[in-house]
Design a protein around this motif. Structure first.
Motif, PDB file in Angstrom:
ATOM      1  N   UNK A  23     -27.873 -21.000  44.890  1.00  0.00           N
ATOM      2  CA  UNK A  23     -26.448 -21.175  44.594  1.00  0.00           C
ATOM      3  C   UNK A  23     -25.587 -20.460  45.631  1.00  0.00           C
ATOM      4  N   UNK A  24     -25.980 -19.255  45.996  1.00  0.00           N
ATOM      5  CA  UNK A  24     -25.215 -18.508  47.011  1.00  0.00           C
ATOM      6  C   UNK A  24     -25.245 -19.238  48.346  1.00  0.00           C
ATOM      7  N   UNK A  25     -26.416 -19.741  48.715  1.00  0.00           N
ATOM      8  CA  UNK A  25     -26.554 -20.435  50.010  1.00  0.00           C
ATOM      9  C   UNK A  25     -25.763 -21.726  50.041  1.00  0.00           C
ATOM     10  N   UNK A  26     -25.585 -22.358  48.878  1.00  0.00           N
ATOM     11  CA  UNK A  26     -24.859 -23.631  48.809  1.00  0.00           C
ATOM     12  C   UNK A  26     -23.365 -23.431  48.578  1.00  0.00           C
ATOM     13  N   UNK A  27     -22.895 -22.211  48.808  1.00  0.00           N
ATOM     14  CA  UNK A  27     -21.463 -21.956  48.701  1.00  0.00           C
ATOM     15  C   UNK A  27     -21.002 -21.469  47.352  1.00  0.00           C
ATOM     16  N   UNK A  28     -21.939 -21.088  46.471  1.00  0.00           N
ATOM     17  CA  UNK A  28     -21.562 -20.505  45.191  1.00  0.00           C
ATOM     18  C   UNK A  28     -21.622 -21.445  44.011  1.00  0.00           C
ATOM     19  N   UNK A  29     -21.777 -22.755  44.251  1.00  0.00           N
ATOM     20  CA  UNK A  29     -21.892 -23.694  43.142  1.00  0.00           C
ATOM     21  C   UNK A  29     -22.628 -24.950  43.589  1.00  0.00           C
ATOM     22  N   UNK A  30     -23.272 -25.600  42.628  1.00  0.00           N
ATOM     23  CA  UNK A  30     -24.012 -26.838  42.918  1.00  0.00           C
ATOM     24  C   UNK A  30     -24.425 -27.470  41.607  1.00  0.00           C
ATOM     25  N   UNK A  31     -24.752 -28.755  41.656  1.00  0.00           N
ATOM     26  CA  UNK A  31     -25.264 -29.433  40.470  1.00  0.00           C
ATOM     27  C   UNK A  31     -26.690 -28.978  40.195  1.00  0.00           C
ATOM     28  N   UNK A  32     -27.109 -29.134  38.955  1.00  0.00           N
ATOM     29  CA  UNK A  32     -28.468 -28.744  38.587  1.00  0.00           C
ATOM     30  C   UNK A  32     -29.483 -29.546  39.391  1.00  0.00           C
ATOM     31  N   UNK A  33     -29.228 -30.842  39.585  1.00  0.00           N
ATOM     32  CA  UNK A  33     -30.177 -31.672  40.330  1.00  0.00           C
ATOM     33  C   UNK A  33     -30.278 -31.222  41.780  1.00  0.00           C
ATOM     34  N   UNK A  34     -29.148 -30.785  42.369  1.00  0.00           N
ATOM     35  CA  UNK A  34     -29.184 -30.313  43.763  1.00  0.00           C
ATOM     36  C   UNK A  34     -30.006 -29.035  43.864  1.00  0.00           C
ATOM     37  N   UNK A  35     -29.812 -28.127  42.919  1.00  0.00           N
ATOM     38  CA  UNK A  35     -30.595 -26.887  42.925  1.00  0.00           C
ATOM     39  C   UNK A  35     -32.075 -27.193  42.782  1.00  0.00           C
ATOM     40  N   UNK A 105     -21.955  -1.831  59.011  1.00  0.00           N
ATOM     41  CA  UNK A 105     -23.090  -2.622  58.558  1.00  0.00           C
ATOM     42  C   UNK A 105     -22.539  -3.792  57.760  1.00  0.00           C
ATOM     43  N   UNK A 106     -22.987  -4.996  58.065  1.00  0.00           N
ATOM     44  CA  UNK A 106     -22.478  -6.192  57.393  1.00  0.00           C
ATOM     45  C   UNK A 106     -23.627  -7.133  57.067  1.00  0.00           C
ATOM     46  N   UNK A 107     -23.409  -7.967  56.052  1.00  0.00           N
ATOM     47  CA  UNK A 107     -24.430  -8.920  55.606  1.00  0.00           C
ATOM     48  C   UNK A 107     -23.817 -10.290  55.373  1.00  0.00           C
ATOM     49  N   UNK A 108     -24.662 -11.301  55.409  1.00  0.00           N
ATOM     50  CA  UNK A 108     -24.238 -12.650  55.065  1.00  0.00           C
ATOM     51  C   UNK A 108     -24.249 -12.795  53.546  1.00  0.00           C
ATOM     52  N   UNK A 109     -23.114 -13.218  52.988  1.00  0.00           N
ATOM     53  CA  UNK A 109     -22.989 -13.427  51.555  1.00  0.00           C
ATOM     54  C   UNK A 109     -22.456 -14.835  51.349  1.00  0.00           C
ATOM     55  N   UNK A 110     -23.341 -15.763  50.998  1.00  0.00           N
ATOM     56  CA  UNK A 110     -22.940 -17.159  50.958  1.00  0.00           C
ATOM     57  C   UNK A 110     -22.654 -17.638  52.367  1.00  0.00           C
ATOM     58  N   UNK A 112     -19.981 -16.327  54.056  1.00  0.00           N
ATOM     59  CA  UNK A 112     -19.096 -15.315  54.622  1.00  0.00           C
ATOM     60  C   UNK A 112     -19.863 -14.048  54.998  1.00  0.00           C
ATOM     61  N   UNK A 113     -19.217 -13.255  55.840  1.00  0.00           N
ATOM     62  CA  UNK A 113     -19.752 -11.944  56.204  1.00  0.00           C
ATOM     63  C   UNK A 113     -19.030 -10.896  55.372  1.00  0.00           C
ATOM     64  N   UNK A 114     -19.790  -9.994  54.760  1.00  0.00           N
ATOM     65  CA  UNK A 114     -19.182  -8.919  53.983  1.00  0.00           C
ATOM     66  C   UNK A 114     -19.601  -7.582  54.588  1.00  0.00           C
ATOM     67  N   UNK A 132     -16.365  -4.040  51.814  1.00  0.00           N
ATOM     68  CA  UNK A 132     -16.111  -5.120  50.865  1.00  0.00           C
ATOM     69  C   UNK A 132     -15.295  -6.256  51.453  1.00  0.00           C
ATOM     70  N   UNK A 133     -14.710  -6.032  52.637  1.00  0.00           N
ATOM     71  CA  UNK A 133     -13.918  -7.097  53.262  1.00  0.00           C
ATOM     72  C   UNK A 133     -14.837  -8.256  53.657  1.00  0.00           C
ATOM     73  N   UNK A 134     -14.369  -9.477  53.427  1.00  0.00           N
ATOM     74  CA  UNK A 134     -15.115 -10.687  53.755  1.00  0.00           C
ATOM     75  C   UNK A 134     -14.406 -11.418  54.885  1.00  0.00           C
ATOM     76  N   UNK A 135     -15.178 -11.831  55.888  1.00  0.00           N
ATOM     77  CA  UNK A 135     -14.609 -12.507  57.058  1.00  0.00           C
ATOM     78  C   UNK A 135     -15.473 -13.715  57.410  1.00  0.00           C
ATOM     79  N   UNK A 136     -14.888 -14.641  58.159  1.00  0.00           N
ATOM     80  CA  UNK A 136     -15.657 -15.782  58.648  1.00  0.00           C
ATOM     81  C   UNK A 136     -16.635 -15.319  59.732  1.00  0.00           C
ATOM     82  N   UNK A 137     -17.831 -15.864  59.756  1.00  0.00           N
ATOM     83  CA  UNK A 137     -18.848 -15.357  60.681  1.00  0.00           C
ATOM     84  C   UNK A 137     -18.577 -15.631  62.155  1.00  0.00           C
ATOM     85  N   UNK A 138     -17.843 -16.701  62.484  1.00  0.00           N
ATOM     86  CA  UNK A 138     -17.688 -17.081  63.890  1.00  0.00           C
ATOM     87  C   UNK A 138     -16.743 -16.175  64.669  1.00  0.00           C
ATOM     88  N   UNK A 139     -15.968 -15.331  63.964  1.00  0.00           N
ATOM     89  CA  UNK A 139     -14.898 -14.591  64.629  1.00  0.00           C
ATOM     90  C   UNK A 139     -15.150 -13.096  64.741  1.00  0.00           C
TER      91      UNK A 139
END
Length: 250
Positions: A23-35, A105-110, A112-114, A132-139
Motif C-alpha cells: 500500500x505504501x509503495x502504491x501511493x498509500x491506497x489501492x484496490x484489494x485486487x491490485x494488492x 538522515x532521510x528515507x523513502x516513504x511511499x 516522498x522523502x522524509x 518529519x519534513x516530506x519533500x519530492x525525491x527529484x529535488x
C-alpha cells in the motif's frame, strides 16, 4: 498441531507487513485486487488479512471501496522515527564534527522523502530542515541518492505519480535529465544538490546501502561555504557515516 498453528501465525504476520508495504509503495491506497496481484496472493487471503489490519487501525477502507493506510501507522511511525533518530544520532554527530555542516538522515516513504534525523551545523549561518519534513525525491540530494539506488522502472513509477515540479532554476524537471543524473550518481557513488530545493544551498549525499528501507545520508550548507572542491573530503566522510549507519539499521 501447536507448531502448525504457530507457523500459520508467523505467515499471517508476514502477509500483513507485505500488504502494508505494498500500500505504501502504491501511493498509500489501492484496490484489494491490485494488492493481491502485486503480492501474487489469493484475493480471499488478502481480504482476511486486510480486514484484520482495518480492525486494528493500520488500514482503512475508503468510500471507493479501495484500501488505504490507516491512522494507527501514524503513531507507530512517530515512535519508530524517534527511536531511529536516537540510533542514528552518533553517526550524524560524528559527521557534523568532521565537516562542521548540518548532517541529515532521510528515507523513502511511499513516493516522498522524509527527514528522520538531523544534527545542525555549529555555525550561526546554517541549513536547517525539520525532522518529519516530506519533500519530492527529484529535488534533493538525499532524494536523488535514494532514486539512484532503485531500479529505473520503480523510479519511473514514482516520478510519474509525483511529477517533477521546479522549486528553483536549477531543479531537474524532465525525465531524461533526471535519468542522466541518476546514471552519474550511480557511477560516482554520491549525489549533489546544487540549490535545487533551496537557492544558495549545496548538499552532498549518498545512499546507505543494504538496508531494507531506501535510505540516504547528507551534509548540507551554504553554497559559499560548501564548495565543489570539497567533494572528496565530504564524500569520504559520508562513506564512513553510511557504513556506521548500516551497522545500526541492518
Amino acid at each position: 498441531m501447536e507448531h502448525q498453528e504457530g507457523q500459520q501465525s508467523i505467515t499471517s504476520v508476514v502477509r500483513a507487513f507485505r500488504i502494508l508495504e505494498t500500500l505504501a509503495r502504491l501511493g498509500g491506497e489501492a484496490s484489494l485486487s491490485r494488492v493481491a496481484t502485486e503480492l501474487d496472493m489469493p484475493v480471499p487471503t488478502a481480504f482476511r488479512v486486510m480486514r484484520t489490519l482495518v480492525a486494528a487501525g493500520y488500514a482503512r477502507q475508503l468510500p471507493s471501496k479501495s484500501y488505504g493506510l490507516g491512522p494507527g501507522l501514524i503513531r507507530l511511525g512517530e515512535d519508530a522515527s524517534q527511536l531511529l533518530g536516537s540510533w542514528a544520532r552518533p553517526a550524524l554527530e560524528a559527521l557534523e564534527q568532521r565537516l562542521c555542516e548540518t548532517s541529515n538522515l532521510a528515507m523513502l516513504d511511499g513516493d516522498m522523502i522524509v527527514y528522520v534525523a538531523q544534527v545542525p551545523s555549529r555555525h550561526q549561518m546554517r541549513i536547517f530542515t525539520e525532522v518529519g519534513r516530506r519533500v519530492y525525491p527529484h529535488s534533493t540530494g538525499v532524494g536523488k541518492a535514494i532514486l539512484a539506488a532503485l531500479p529505473d522502472d520503480r523510479v519511473l513509477d514514482i516520478i510519474r505519480r509525483t511529477g517533477l515540479p521546479a522549486y528553483t532554476p536549477t531543479t531537474v524537471t524532465t525525465e531524461s535529465a533526471l535519468f542522466e543524473e541518476l546514471a552519474l550518481i550511480r557511477s560516482r557513488g554520491y549525489a549533489v544538490d546544487e540549490g535545487e530545493q533551496e537557492p544558495g544551498v549545496r548538499c552532498f549525499a549518498r545512499a546507505v546501502e543494504r538496508v531494507r528501507t531506501p535510505t540516504a545520508i547528507s551534509v548540507s550548507g551554504p553554497a559559499a561555504r560548501v564548495l565543489p572542491s570539497d567533494s572528496a573530503r565530504f564524500v569520504a566522510a559520508l562513506e564512513s557515516a553510511a557504513a556506521q549507519l548500516r551497522e545500526v539499521l541492518t
